[in-house]
Write a protein that holds these residues in place. Sequence first.
Motif, PDB file in Angstrom:
ATOM      1  N   PHE A 171       9.552  15.984  16.189  1.00  0.00           N
ATOM      2  CA  PHE A 171       8.934  15.716  14.722  1.00  0.00           C
ATOM      3  C   PHE A 171       8.279  14.445  14.784  1.00  0.00           C
ATOM      4  N   ILE A 172       7.220  14.445  13.924  1.00  0.00           N
ATOM      5  CA  ILE A 172       6.669  13.104  13.462  1.00  0.00           C
ATOM      6  C   ILE A 172       7.131  12.933  11.857  1.00  0.00           C
ATOM      7  N   LEU A 173       7.648  12.050  11.710  1.00  0.00           N
ATOM      8  CA  LEU A 173       8.192  11.687  10.247  1.00  0.00           C
ATOM      9  C   LEU A 173       7.252  10.523   9.917  1.00  0.00           C
ATOM     10  N   ASP A 174       6.319  10.595   8.917  1.00  0.00           N
ATOM     11  CA  ASP A 174       5.279   9.667   8.595  1.00  0.00           C
ATOM     12  C   ASP A 174       5.283   9.194   7.239  1.00  0.00           C
ATOM     13  N   LEU A 175       5.762   7.924   7.255  1.00  0.00           N
ATOM     14  CA  LEU A 175       6.205   7.287   5.840  1.00  0.00           C
ATOM     15  C   LEU A 175       5.030   6.663   5.356  1.00  0.00           C
ATOM     16  N   ASP A 176       4.237   6.070   6.127  1.00  0.00           N
ATOM     17  CA  ASP A 176       2.928   5.555   5.491  1.00  0.00           C
ATOM     18  C   ASP A 176       1.896   6.439   5.003  1.00  0.00           C
ATOM     19  N   TYR A 177       1.881   7.764   5.516  1.00  0.00           N
ATOM     20  CA  TYR A 177       1.041   8.619   5.062  1.00  0.00           C
ATOM     21  C   TYR A 177       1.161   8.892   3.567  1.00  0.00           C
ATOM     22  N   SER A 178      -0.053   9.096   2.919  1.00  0.00           N
ATOM     23  CA  SER A 178      -0.201   9.546   1.551  1.00  0.00           C
ATOM     24  C   SER A 178      -1.407  10.198   1.296  1.00  0.00           C
ATOM     25  N   LEU A 179      -1.630  10.760   0.084  1.00  0.00           N
ATOM     26  CA  LEU A 179      -2.769  11.472  -0.273  1.00  0.00           C
ATOM     27  C   LEU A 179      -3.618  10.419  -0.813  1.00  0.00           C
ATOM     28  N   GLN A 180      -4.907  10.535  -0.655  1.00  0.00           N
ATOM     29  CA  GLN A 180      -5.919   9.375  -0.959  1.00  0.00           C
ATOM     30  C   GLN A 180      -5.699   8.019  -0.397  1.00  0.00           C
ATOM     31  N   ARG A 181      -5.037   8.128   0.705  1.00  0.00           N
ATOM     32  CA  ARG A 181      -4.736   6.778   1.379  1.00  0.00           C
ATOM     33  C   ARG A 181      -4.350   5.649   0.415  1.00  0.00           C
ATOM     34  N   GLN A 182      -3.352   5.723  -0.102  1.00  0.00           N
ATOM     35  CA  GLN A 182      -2.954   4.757  -1.215  1.00  0.00           C
ATOM     36  C   GLN A 182      -2.501   3.594  -0.234  1.00  0.00           C
ATOM     37  N   LYS A 183      -2.428   2.551  -1.244  1.00  0.00           N
ATOM     38  CA  LYS A 183      -1.966   1.207  -0.443  1.00  0.00           C
ATOM     39  C   LYS A 183      -0.344   1.449  -0.479  1.00  0.00           C
ATOM     40  N   ASN A 184       0.051   0.880   0.717  1.00  0.00           N
ATOM     41  CA  ASN A 184       1.425   0.794   0.860  1.00  0.00           C
ATOM     42  C   ASN A 184       1.901  -0.624   0.844  1.00  0.00           C
ATOM     43  N   GLU A 185       2.543  -0.994  -0.462  1.00  0.00           N
ATOM     44  CA  GLU A 185       2.839  -2.427  -0.772  1.00  0.00           C
ATOM     45  C   GLU A 185       4.117  -2.783  -0.214  1.00  0.00           C
ATOM     46  N   GLU A 186       5.136  -1.760  -0.175  1.00  0.00           N
ATOM     47  CA  GLU A 186       6.503  -2.172   0.389  1.00  0.00           C
ATOM     48  C   GLU A 186       6.703  -0.761   1.294  1.00  0.00           C
ATOM     49  N   MET A 187       7.272  -0.964   2.589  1.00  0.00           N
ATOM     50  CA  MET A 187       7.851   0.143   3.318  1.00  0.00           C
ATOM     51  C   MET A 187       9.110  -0.299   4.095  1.00  0.00           C
ATOM     52  N   GLU A 188      10.220   0.471   4.173  1.00  0.00           N
ATOM     53  CA  GLU A 188      11.544   0.483   4.837  1.00  0.00           C
ATOM     54  C   GLU A 188      11.625   1.784   5.474  1.00  0.00           C
TER      55      GLU A 188
END
Length: 753
Positions: A171-188
């Motif tokens: 699998f690929i679990l993609d956390l930085d993906y989002s619709l409309q290419r939103q700004k990822n301000e925080e990620m863990e």
Amino acid sequence: MRLISALIGCSLLLGMAACTQTSTSQDYTDFVNPFIGTGGHGHTYPGAVVPNGMIQPSPDTRIYQWDACSGYYYNDSTINGFSHTHLSGTGCGDYGDVLLMPTVGKQDYQAMGSKSQQMAYASAFSHQNEMAQPGYYSVVLDRYNVKAELTATKRAAIHRYTFPQSDESGFILDLDYSLQRQKNEEMELEVISDTEICGRKKTVYWAFDQYINFYAKFSKPFTYTMVTDSMVLDEGGPLLPTAKVLLHFNTKAGEEVYVKVGISAVDIDGARKNVEAEIPEWDFNGVRKAARASWNDYLAKIDIDTDDKDQKTMFYTALYHTGVQPNLFTDVDGRYLGMDLKAHQGSVNEPMYTIFSLWDTFRAYHPLMTIIDPDLNEAFIRSLIQKQREGGVFPMWELAGNYTGTMIGYHAVPVIVDAYMKGYHNFDVNEAYKACLRVAEYDTTGIKCPPLVLPHLMPQAKYWKNKIGYVPCDKDNEAVAKALEYAYNDWCISAFAESLGDAANHEKYAKFAEGYKTYFDPSTRFMRGLDSKGNWRTPFNPRSSTHRNDDYCEGTAWQWTWFVPHQIDGLVELMGGREGFISKLDSLFTVSSVLEGENTSADISGLIGQYAHGNEPSHHIIHMYNYVDKPYRTQELVDSVLQTLYFNDPDGLSGNEDCGQMSAWYILNAMGFYQVCPGKPVYSIGRPLFNKATVNLKDGKKFTVIAKNNSRENKYIQSMVLNGKPLDKPFFTHQDIVDGGTLELTMGKVIKK
């Protein structure tokens, strides 16, 4: 296309409410086609969801632009993966959180460029190998030869993937993906064990502070590669944070691998508790059965009698779409994210909800809910009251605990007042009333929202309305539309005040309710912009549109001139009396549909003349003929819309679904009536589509509309009888529905004037 599967019965799962028997043995979900609205500009999605569920696992076929608002567009031929949060029918995009994609072979994840709608790991698919039913979705991913299946509970999802034989499955679990290419301000992102992954992120887009936490458990142990190096979408572009996990394992031919995913806006622990409570085992089929049963309970609120299978599918799909949102926002432990962006301890028995598209839904969706589920509608109202308590004011368009400031008016007011006037008071009435008074004033103090949102959430138009009695078009954008909606909102407040014995505010807001008169130009007979010096906006063209940057809102003077639902008699008088009003109203449906301007609003759609059924400002207009004793025009125009602007097809809606509003209009009018003015508990009779429609009320009573001698040609009402008593006017009250009974309409070809 109609998607049918075998009848599946109820199943009990730990942490889930037991199914109840539907009113008949009929499987209503057989008549739901979740692909309706996924084409055109309907912006719906086909994924697995239960009524008002927190989680919405669904395929994403594109990333950005208008038709990616829900993540899925029927004309696309590739799937990027399956994310867990989606919006239904909105005109703005957001969400698309926690994307999961099964893979076989090399796992590509390189950037494809800012203009690409595809991720590197996207797979082709065919609609022939795709199925969507209420609470269930499946598709075959051609690139990987993997069958993907999704189903859900209220707060968690379970996936089932059937793999081919391979020593390179994963699998690929993609956390930085989002619709409309939103700004990822925080990620863990953290791999907890060889079967568990969790993470959190904060994105900035339509919702400036959208938090999502997830916990995922896999049925098969994996090895993994973490991808956290920053990437650029285009050569020379900015570095963007990356958070992906590449999972690896071997599979036998036909091996099934399961994934359970829980989400929470509060924290990872909440996400874990949600999935562990609601899906304790790996029982995919049990969850699917329970989801289907929950939809049957929801859809059983209305029974219809028709031999037209397409119309039956369109009706129950519309009812399905009304059950998709608002979405549950309280975790299984009672916690939720407040409008102050803090975690609050609430109660699972008194949950909070999110996704309130009030500019759309006050018109038909919430009135429909007062009929089919008034208790749930009261729960929505309690959520709105709590949101203003935490955030400082009622939201206009609330998303994931955020004020967005999107659209205009203050339409929490009619939602509350309409319920109150219909006798539904299971909320703090005094606090609701005070909050209605507060939202009508220009007051920016104490509101907890981003600075960029504040002038939209609390526009200066309110200041001018209260200070000088009207909104000058040189002082604020969309001045005419705002002013007309304020006049209606203020009428609702005046009615609320009168019912509570507040004479001073009743009088104050009753005067504001007549504010629409200021904008009527008798020389053109349109509502028109008036500047601060008292001069009409020039030049003036009633078919001109500059999207979200003129005197109207997603419309023209042709559509907005009719937004006086609370005082139709006053509008009739402005237009010179009954004959002048009818002549002007007739012209709305017969003039050219041509729009003019360099940036005309794409929301002005579903046109009959200049009547635009594809957007909400027009939705009450057809029923205005009933108020000037010309009911046959209402009947034939309702018939025209029902027959020509709704279809059992992916391109089956004439505009955005808008969180249930477009479908609620269809449901009410197909049954034969519509509420023109929420706040006045009166329904206008139109043209019933079915031979018989029965609303199954919560206390066991039934309200039935019978259309005798009904056919496509017999669209005109010859006589009306309510509970054995003839009606001489095409109206009845909400109490008539609550009391139960029968409205009998005899149909024919003859126009009854």
